[in-house]
Motif scaffolding. Sequence first.
Motif, PDB file in Angstrom:
ATOM      1  N   ARG A  96     -31.515 -28.514  16.028  1.00  0.00           N
ATOM      2  CA  ARG A  96     -31.349 -29.911  15.643  1.00  0.00           C
ATOM      3  C   ARG A  96     -31.748 -30.084  14.173  1.00  0.00           C
ATOM      4  O   ARG A  96     -32.473 -29.282  13.611  1.00  0.00           O
ATOM      5  CB  ARG A  96     -32.214 -30.830  16.506  1.00  0.00           C
ATOM      6  N   GLY A  97     -31.300 -31.134  13.560  1.00  0.00           N
ATOM      7  CA  GLY A  97     -31.609 -31.369  12.153  1.00  0.00           C
ATOM      8  C   GLY A  97     -30.795 -30.510  11.215  1.00  0.00           C
ATOM      9  O   GLY A  97     -31.065 -30.444  10.018  1.00  0.00           O
ATOM     10  N   LEU A  98     -29.795 -29.815  11.751  1.00  0.00           N
ATOM     11  CA  LEU A  98     -28.939 -28.956  10.919  1.00  0.00           C
ATOM     12  C   LEU A  98     -27.544 -29.547  10.752  1.00  0.00           C
ATOM     13  O   LEU A  98     -26.637 -28.852  10.284  1.00  0.00           O
ATOM     14  CB  LEU A  98     -28.805 -27.560  11.561  1.00  0.00           C
ATOM     15  N   ALA A  99     -27.386 -30.838  11.118  1.00  0.00           N
ATOM     16  CA  ALA A  99     -26.040 -31.435  11.159  1.00  0.00           C
ATOM     17  C   ALA A  99     -25.135 -30.594  12.053  1.00  0.00           C
ATOM     18  O   ALA A  99     -24.004 -30.250  11.708  1.00  0.00           O
ATOM     19  CB  ALA A  99     -25.455 -31.561   9.750  1.00  0.00           C
ATOM     20  N   PHE A 100     -25.684 -30.257  13.217  1.00  0.00           N
ATOM     21  CA  PHE A 100     -25.010 -29.332  14.131  1.00  0.00           C
ATOM     22  C   PHE A 100     -25.037 -29.957  15.519  1.00  0.00           C
ATOM     23  O   PHE A 100     -25.937 -29.727  16.319  1.00  0.00           O
ATOM     24  CB  PHE A 100     -25.767 -27.992  14.110  1.00  0.00           C
ATOM     25  N   GLY A 101     -24.023 -30.780  15.818  1.00  0.00           N
ATOM     26  CA  GLY A 101     -23.983 -31.498  17.071  1.00  0.00           C
ATOM     27  C   GLY A 101     -23.027 -30.899  18.080  1.00  0.00           C
ATOM     28  O   GLY A 101     -22.533 -29.772  17.920  1.00  0.00           O
ATOM     29  N   LYS A 102     -22.751 -31.677  19.133  1.00  0.00           N
ATOM     30  CA  LYS A 102     -21.919 -31.189  20.233  1.00  0.00           C
ATOM     31  C   LYS A 102     -20.537 -30.751  19.769  1.00  0.00           C
ATOM     32  O   LYS A 102     -19.994 -29.749  20.235  1.00  0.00           O
ATOM     33  CB  LYS A 102     -21.781 -32.282  21.295  1.00  0.00           C
ATOM     34  N   ALA A 103     -19.966 -31.503  18.826  1.00  0.00           N
ATOM     35  CA  ALA A 103     -18.597 -31.204  18.384  1.00  0.00           C
ATOM     36  C   ALA A 103     -18.530 -29.829  17.725  1.00  0.00           C
ATOM     37  O   ALA A 103     -17.610 -29.036  17.996  1.00  0.00           O
ATOM     38  CB  ALA A 103     -18.103 -32.284  17.433  1.00  0.00           C
ATOM     39  N   LYS A 104     -19.489 -29.532  16.847  1.00  0.00           N
ATOM     40  CA  LYS A 104     -19.469 -28.244  16.152  1.00  0.00           C
ATOM     41  C   LYS A 104     -19.811 -27.095  17.098  1.00  0.00           C
ATOM     42  O   LYS A 104     -19.273 -25.991  16.961  1.00  0.00           O
ATOM     43  CB  LYS A 104     -20.436 -28.276  14.968  1.00  0.00           C
ATOM     44  N   VAL A 105     -20.717 -27.348  18.048  1.00  0.00           N
ATOM     45  CA  VAL A 105     -21.021 -26.320  19.040  1.00  0.00           C
ATOM     46  C   VAL A 105     -19.760 -25.996  19.843  1.00  0.00           C
ATOM     47  O   VAL A 105     -19.409 -24.822  20.051  1.00  0.00           O
ATOM     48  CB  VAL A 105     -22.154 -26.779  19.985  1.00  0.00           C
ATOM     49  N   ALA A 106     -19.069 -27.046  20.290  1.00  0.00           N
ATOM     50  CA  ALA A 106     -17.841 -26.837  21.067  1.00  0.00           C
ATOM     51  C   ALA A 106     -16.793 -26.094  20.245  1.00  0.00           C
ATOM     52  O   ALA A 106     -16.057 -25.236  20.766  1.00  0.00           O
ATOM     53  CB  ALA A 106     -17.295 -28.187  21.532  1.00  0.00           C
ATOM     54  N   LYS A 107     -16.718 -26.405  18.957  1.00  0.00           N
ATOM     55  CA  LYS A 107     -15.757 -25.747  18.066  1.00  0.00           C
ATOM     56  C   LYS A 107     -16.031 -24.240  17.982  1.00  0.00           C
ATOM     57  O   LYS A 107     -15.104 -23.409  18.039  1.00  0.00           O
ATOM     58  CB  LYS A 107     -15.844 -26.382  16.679  1.00  0.00           C
ATOM     59  N   LEU A 108     -17.315 -23.867  17.858  1.00  0.00           N
ATOM     60  CA  LEU A 108     -17.671 -22.449  17.815  1.00  0.00           C
ATOM     61  C   LEU A 108     -17.366 -21.751  19.138  1.00  0.00           C
ATOM     62  O   LEU A 108     -16.875 -20.612  19.153  1.00  0.00           O
ATOM     63  CB  LEU A 108     -19.162 -22.296  17.490  1.00  0.00           C
ATOM     64  N   VAL A 109     -17.683 -22.421  20.247  1.00  0.00           N
ATOM     65  CA  VAL A 109     -17.424 -21.816  21.555  1.00  0.00           C
ATOM     66  C   VAL A 109     -15.925 -21.591  21.759  1.00  0.00           C
ATOM     67  O   VAL A 109     -15.492 -20.549  22.270  1.00  0.00           O
ATOM     68  CB  VAL A 109     -18.012 -22.703  22.681  1.00  0.00           C
ATOM     69  N   ARG A 110     -15.096 -22.557  21.319  1.00  0.00           N
ATOM     70  CA  ARG A 110     -13.642 -22.383  21.444  1.00  0.00           C
ATOM     71  C   ARG A 110     -13.150 -21.238  20.565  1.00  0.00           C
ATOM     72  O   ARG A 110     -12.269 -20.462  20.955  1.00  0.00           O
ATOM     73  CB  ARG A 110     -12.925 -23.679  21.037  1.00  0.00           C
ATOM     74  N   ALA A 111     -13.737 -21.096  19.365  1.00  0.00           N
ATOM     75  CA  ALA A 111     -13.265 -20.078  18.425  1.00  0.00           C
ATOM     76  C   ALA A 111     -13.677 -18.669  18.842  1.00  0.00           C
ATOM     77  O   ALA A 111     -12.903 -17.713  18.686  1.00  0.00           O
ATOM     78  CB  ALA A 111     -13.799 -20.382  17.022  1.00  0.00           C
ATOM     79  N   PHE A 112     -14.889 -18.504  19.382  1.00  0.00           N
ATOM     80  CA  PHE A 112     -15.415 -17.166  19.666  1.00  0.00           C
ATOM     81  C   PHE A 112     -15.453 -16.839  21.157  1.00  0.00           C
ATOM     82  O   PHE A 112     -15.415 -15.661  21.526  1.00  0.00           O
ATOM     83  CB  PHE A 112     -16.853 -17.045  19.115  1.00  0.00           C
ATOM     84  N   GLY A 113     -15.558 -17.871  21.994  1.00  0.00           N
ATOM     85  CA  GLY A 113     -15.903 -17.627  23.386  1.00  0.00           C
ATOM     86  C   GLY A 113     -17.410 -17.515  23.492  1.00  0.00           C
ATOM     87  O   GLY A 113     -18.086 -17.080  22.546  1.00  0.00           O
ATOM     88  N   ALA A 114     -17.965 -17.888  24.624  1.00  0.00           N
ATOM     89  CA  ALA A 114     -19.422 -17.955  24.770  1.00  0.00           C
ATOM     90  C   ALA A 114     -20.086 -16.602  24.549  1.00  0.00           C
ATOM     91  O   ALA A 114     -21.079 -16.479  23.819  1.00  0.00           O
ATOM     92  CB  ALA A 114     -19.785 -18.505  26.149  1.00  0.00           C
TER      93      ALA A 114
END
Length: 721
Positions: A96-114
């Motif tokens: 938290r505090g990294l400007a790293f919210g649900k949208a960006k997390v979801a974007k990484l998961v879609r790009a790489f896979g969990a």
Amino acid sequence: MSSLSSIVQISSVKPGSIGGAIFSGRIIGENKIFTCKASYKIITRVPQPGECWQVKGSIVGHDQFRDFVLVESCHIVNLPVAAYVERLLIKHPAFRGLAFGKAKVAKLVRAFGAENLAQTLTAGRVSHLAEVINPDLAQKLVDAWATLQNEISTIEFLMEHDFDPGLAKSILKVCQTDTVERLKRNPYSLVAFHGVHPNLWKTIEAAASKLGINLDDPRRLAGTVEYLLYERLDQGHTACSIEDLTAQLRQKISTPELVDLAITSALDRRAVCVKKLQGKAFLQPLGAALIESQVEKHVARLLSAQMSLLHSSPGELEKTIEGYCARMEASSGHSLTSEQKGAVLMALTNRISTLTGFGGTGKTTVLRTIVDIASGHRPVHVLALSGKAKERAREAIDRDTHTIHSFLIKISTDSSGLSTGGDPLVVIDEASMVDIALMLKLLNAFAKKELSLLLVGDTGQLSPVGYGIFFHALAKSKMIPSTHLTKVHRTIGDSDLQKTAMRIRGGQAGTLPIWNGERDGVFLIPCTTTKDLLGHLTRIKQLIPEAQILTPHMSDRMPDSGHKINNHLQNVLQHTDETPGIKMGNFWLRVNDPVIVTQNSYEHNLFNGHTGIMSGMTTIDGENAGIFFINGFEVILSRMDLFLLGVKLAYAISIHKAQGSEYQTSVICALSQSEFIERSMLYTGISRSKRLALILSTQALVQQGVARPNRSDTLCVGFST
């Protein structure tokens, strides 16, 4: 009662007020919620949302939605399934505090896979992540992930080599990066955590062998020196002469050359240091040496400071003391003796001083006078180690008192109203119980501030449970102003009890009279076996129900074990298992049982050493709870409360726990020649009594114990003034 042993992913956390935590989560692959309560004693650190923790414990309650678990052990683990990485990144405060919210997390998961995302983060591939998110954010994300993984890998290394995972909390405080690599390079560095882990040396040796470290390796040799010094530290010694250490090393190391190399290696690695005392060289563990040297500096600063006069001249202060005594005599018919007046003057005119005296010599009367006079001119803080000693001091001076631990917490909290400012007088009551490490914490709280320090106690009583000595050393120092009170007021005249206690304090036991039902004095009840001991104690408790049984030993392996005594007396005095009670693991607390609190709880206003009785049963949210009368107040405690407070049976308590208390009758058990049976232990046990002290032992054992000097006189320490 059912139990839980599973991996739980944390969803919410409430930190405890003095450590520990209450946290909720779900078992991996299941939907049911578990709410877990973990004491600060067993938790490696407060869990965080999104983490996975291995949890073991007892299910102590439940409702429609969740089970309630009292945790017995827990530690963080790696994500058992990569699919849970998304929840970890969303929930965990490290991200938290990294400007790293649900949208960006979801974007990484879609790009790489969990699974690939977890591998990419672990490998630290910032450039790969930067193809999807901002490069600066990618770097911060990798750094936060590395810190978390370092902790998890440290715990996994410890568990792989059979160490307690709780060691990780201490290790990560001093080594926050590449921890596992450093441990692999030198597992003997873990010797510094001696006492935290059982059989630590054996476990380190096994780990070192797996890692290919030879017996003559300098790392092992230096570790052996450290280990021997830490073993002595467990016995209270903070220093060891080079001659004594060399003799001990010869029992563990094969050749004289390697013995010399071991000491050289330990010094080269700065694991130990040398201290010269009276022209002789001693070795010390670095941590203990640092603590003692810092305390020495604090004491020297107080000694060099100007006198702490409350008035313009010593003459005016003496007039103030005389006026106080006149008012005391007018109201109560009693006044201070000349030596007590001298003690008051000493405490109010010196920056550091000690007030010593036998039990009953009026130390608390003098203390109240000092506090009453000083508090009109400056802040006064009266502190004690245990909650019981703190309460007795409060009753004696009729003012607020604090345990040292609670005082340190409160002065760091603005809302408490306490501070270290104003040039206060700080009084430590029952100071013989306070170890040097805790004294350093207290003195550090007053760094660069003025204060006066008065230590009150009896040098004939037990030394601290922890290592080193402070009060005993100051009281014997020619550099420290000190008053020693000698006239006894507590007992009736020159009672036989007082005479016997003073003979024992001076190392002269004599032959104790055999008890024949007397209610005043010190008597022997000949006893050699556990069976005889338990029989005698049963009869004594039936004849004198208020008698408090004291023992040097609580361990089950000892013939006069407090646990054995408690279980036996509960069985014979309660008469039936049908008596209502609460099961506490391997023992029961039943109605009418005497109990003792062994942990501090500011929430319940109960402290280590408080004693009372279980007076009844009730329910809280459908679960059994006990009604207790402790420290003069009625309190209702759930089973979980009882675990966290460490409530135990108190038919018998340790003599250490009794220090600072008084009883009409005390019964001292001493069936073995252990290191605990020495002069100060016997004197402390007897001097707890106002009228009658009974010793269950033999004449020979008592005389041998009295002949052994006080533990405080046998400790080898580096602290000096």
